[in-house]
Design a protein around this motif. Structure first.
Motif, mmCIF file in Angstrom:
data_model
loop_
_atom_site.group_PDB
_atom_site.id
_atom_site.type_symbol
_atom_site.label_atom_id
_atom_site.label_comp_id
_atom_site.label_asym_id
_atom_site.label_seq_id
_atom_site.Cartn_x
_atom_site.Cartn_y
_atom_site.Cartn_z
ATOM 1 N N ILE A 26 0.950 -0.929 -0.089
ATOM 2 C CA ILE A 26 0.065 -0.186 -0.027
ATOM 3 C C ILE A 26 0.835 1.406 -0.011
ATOM 4 N N ALA A 40 -6.596 -3.185 3.620
ATOM 5 C CA ALA A 40 -6.721 -2.029 4.543
ATOM 6 C C ALA A 40 -7.830 -2.638 5.572
ATOM 7 N N LYS A 72 -6.128 -4.025 -2.188
ATOM 8 C CA LYS A 72 -5.951 -3.013 -1.514
ATOM 9 C C LYS A 72 -7.046 -2.758 -0.364
ATOM 10 N N SER A 124 5.622 3.433 1.228
ATOM 11 C CA SER A 124 5.119 2.181 0.566
ATOM 12 C C SER A 124 5.347 0.969 1.774
#
Length: 203
Positions: free
Chosen positions: A74, A190, A186, A92
């Motif tokens: 991410i 998350a 992603k 990152s």
């Protein structure tokens, strides 16, 4: 026929217990080979190993992978102010993926059993943590070792394979719409839903 080696071993154990020491546990051929493999590990910088049951239990351990390239990182931006301008920094951060290894006494004649403890949106890892890696199945050979498996797991994160999937939905998205696949990865990392499935945060 009298087995002299067996008698000799029993005498050694009796002598050890008479001296107040715990009897020495004989290691299987699989344990000896695994000990050698672990002592010769050459882990990538993205990978670490831990022994949740302590170093006395080499047959059960965990491998932690934090990818530094590919879909499973991410990017975040941070903003700082200097006297004259704004400075944007791009950071990152890889997800953290934990794999359990169970090694049987017949290793290396059979591969270790590997499962992913981290729920991950991935074409080659299903939602129960089963891993699709050819060297853990039909392509396993006794000349292979733990290091080979670890490199294979790392490769799954840099080059997920839509041709040999366990998670068929993820494989179809990867093949037909890589941008959507990236967005799904992603979202899952998350902490959130992809379709009907909730993924706990791992990044």
């Amino acid at each position: 026929m009298i087995n002299l080696f067996k008698i000799k071993g029993q005498k050694k154990e009796e002598a050890a217990s008479a001296a107040g020491k715990p009897p020495v546990k004989k290691q299987s051929a699989g344990e000896l080979r695994l000990h050698k493999d672990i002592s010769e590990l050459n882990l990538p910088k993205t990978t670490s190993i831990s022994f949740p049951n302590g170093k006395d239990d080499l047959m059960n351990f965990e491998i932690i992978i934090r990818p530094d390239e590919g879909y499973y990182i991410i990017f975040a931006t941070s903003l700082s102010l200097s006297e004259f301008d704004f400075i944007f920094t791009v950071i990152s951060r890889g997800g953290t993926f934990v794999f359990t290894f169970q090694v049987s006494p017949s290793y290396p004649h059979e591969p270790p059993k590997v499962k992913c403890k981290t729920k991950v949106y991935h074409p080659n890892i299903d939602l129960e943590g089963n891993v699709c890696l050819n060297i853990l199945r039909e392509d396993w050979k006794p000349v292979l070792n733990i290091n080979t498996v670890i490199y294979g797991l790392n490769l799954l994160f840099t080059q997920p394979n839509d041709e040999d999937p366990l998670n068929h939905e993820a494989a179809v998205v990867l093949r037909d719409n890589p941008k959507m696949f990236e967005a799904n990865v992603k979202r899952a990392m998350a902490g959130g839903y992809v379709g009907q499935h909730y993924f706990p945060r791992c990044a």
